[in-house]
Structures are given as C-alpha cells and as structure tokens.
Design an enzyme around this catalytic site. Structure first.
Site, PDB file in Angstrom:
ATOM      1  N   SER A  73       0.837  -1.201   0.000  1.00  0.00           N
ATOM      2  CA  SER A  73       0.000   0.000   0.000  1.00  0.00           C
ATOM      3  C   SER A  73       0.870   1.248   0.000  1.00  0.00           C
ATOM      4  CB  SER A  73      -0.897   0.019   1.243  1.00  0.00           C
ATOM      5  OG  SER A  73      -1.544   1.269   1.397  1.00  0.00           O
ATOM      6  N   TYR A 124      -1.654   0.007  10.304  1.00  0.00           N
ATOM      7  CA  TYR A 124      -1.904  -0.458   8.937  1.00  0.00           C
ATOM      8  C   TYR A 124      -0.668  -0.220   8.077  1.00  0.00           C
ATOM      9  CZ  TYR A 124      -3.530  -0.314   4.104  1.00  0.00           C
ATOM     10  OH  TYR A 124      -3.663  -0.505   2.750  1.00  0.00           O
TER      11      TYR A 124
END
Length: 265
Positions: A141, A154
C-alpha cells in the site's frame, strides 16, 4: 509469468480487487482458486463469473496459520499443482491515533495483512519451487511508505509486506519463483466496510480521477506479474506521492496531514 493455463490462488476473492483479479485471470485462461473469509461473498463471485468450471472457491481465514496450511495441502492434493499466489486480502484500522487503538484491533490488522501474507507464502512456497515457473504477488500500500495519521499500524503492516516481498525475491533469485510487490494508492473498494470501520467517503471522492477502480487495479496487478516486475506503484496518487516523498519526505507528510485533516476518510 503469463496467466494462461496456470493455477493461481487469489486471497480476498469475494469482493473488490480480489474479485476483479479472479475474473481477469479467468478471462486470460487461468484456473483460479479464490479464497475469502465470507462464503456469501465467494458465492457472489462465482455467480458473476458465470459459474465457471475454472473457478474454485475456498472459505479460509488467512489470519489462522492452521487454516492456511490446511488449505494449501488440500488445494495441492485436489489439483496437483499451484503456479502462483496473489496475496490481495487486507484490512485497515480505525482512523484513530496509536494511543487510542486497542490491542485487539492492532492484532487483527497485523494478523491479516502481514501474517496472512506470510502464512500463504510459507504454505505454498515448497509447492511453487517444484513448478517450472511460478510467481508470488503481494499487495502492499501507499501507506506502507507514506506515513498516514491514524493508520500507523496499517502502514507498518504494509511496509512489512513490502520488505518481506523484496527480501524473498533476493532469496529466490536463482530459482524458478519470481516475486512482485504491488503498491497501490486509493482504490474504490469496500475496504472500510470489510474492516468494520465507519465509512463516509463522499461521492465526489469516490469518483476522483486519482482513485483507481478495482477493475483497473486488477489489470495493473496482473500486468506486474506477467512482466515479472519486482516493485510496481499503481494509481496517480501513489505515483505522485512517491515522487514527492523521495524528494522531500517532510513536505509529503505535511500534505497527507492536510488531506486527512479535512476528515473525508
């Protein structure tokens, strides 16, 4: 590795990018083994795929080491060969600072995003090494290289996926197994809903030209696999922020802080 005729496992195959990956691989002539924690979601994927005989679905909790290794042995026994895995499944955390995030949430994010990916690689790597050609694709990501307030855990999980992928690629340099890590920016999926997080993204944000559709993301991910690219940044936002972050990390961090402060996340 070209998809045609290959047996490929896709995690998160019940919706979003995972579903589009499954559909695209089927259209390219691959046999697809779609994994998801939701049986209902997998049934929807099967229906959309027209009940293709080349699509096989499995309900697996990838955060469970036992379930992942059991699944790997089962699919290998049933289909004799696996040529590739695409570790796409992932969740985000609630948009709150680390100090306010409880350990259960932290464990869930790390167990799915990092350990789920690790378990899949460990479970399938012995089988992949026996194939004439094989490929592992891991989805990281933009949050794995650009600090995002309220998404520190995250981001850490996705940064770990990136480094794990690149380290494994080095280890497998003299083997038949290639590794790709794909780093996307924003994608218009239901990841907030699937992560059990309140989601209030406006229609305008969802339609932004900076945001990838799941269909386009799937095309770019498969393209990275077929061209054997080690690292691929996808999405206008990701490519722009990657360039800015390399030039001036503090400026990039201030930019993302301002975006997050607007509250449209």
């Amino acid at each position: 590795m070209k998809a045609q005729g290959k047996n490929i496992v896709v995690t998160g195959g019940g919706n979003g990018v995972g579903r589009e990956l499954a559909l695209l691989l089927l259209s390219k002539g691959a046999n697809v083994f779609a994994v998801d924690i939701s049986e209902e979601a997998l049934e929807e994927t099967t229906e959309i795929a027209g009940n293709s005989r080349r699509l096989f679905t499995y309900v697996v909790d990838i955060s469970s080491k036992e379930e992942v290794f059991s699944f790997a042995e089962k699919v290998q026994a049933e289909h004799k060969k696996i040529d590739g895995i695409i570790n796409n499944a992932g969740i985000i955390q609630p948009f709150i600072p680390l100090n306010e995030l409880n350990m259960d949430r932290i464990d869930r994010v790390m167990n799915i995003n990092f350990y789920g990916t690790l378990y899949m690689m460990k479970a399938f790597l012995p089988h992949l090494l026996k194939r004439p050609e094989a490929h592992i694709v891991n989805v990281s990501s933009m949050g794995g290289f650009l600090p995002v307030p309220g998404q520190s855990v995250y981001g850490a999980s996705k940064a770990a996926v990136k480094l794990l992928s690149e380290g494994l690629s080095s280890e497998l340099a003299d083997t038949n197994v290639d590794v790709s890590v794909v780093i996307p920016g924003g994608i218009a999926t239901a990841i907030k809903k699937n992560s059990n997080i309140a989601h209030n993204v406006s229609d305008e944000s969802s339609r932004s030209q900076m945001i990838l559709t799941p269909e386009k993301a799937a095309v770019l991910i498969i393209n990275a696999m077929e061209k054997k690219r080690l690292r691929t940044y996808i999405g206008k936002d990701c490519n722009i922020m990657n360039a800015i972050y390399k030039l001036n990390p503090f400026f990039a961090m201030r930019m993302i802080n301002k975006v997050m402060a607007v509250g449209e996340h």
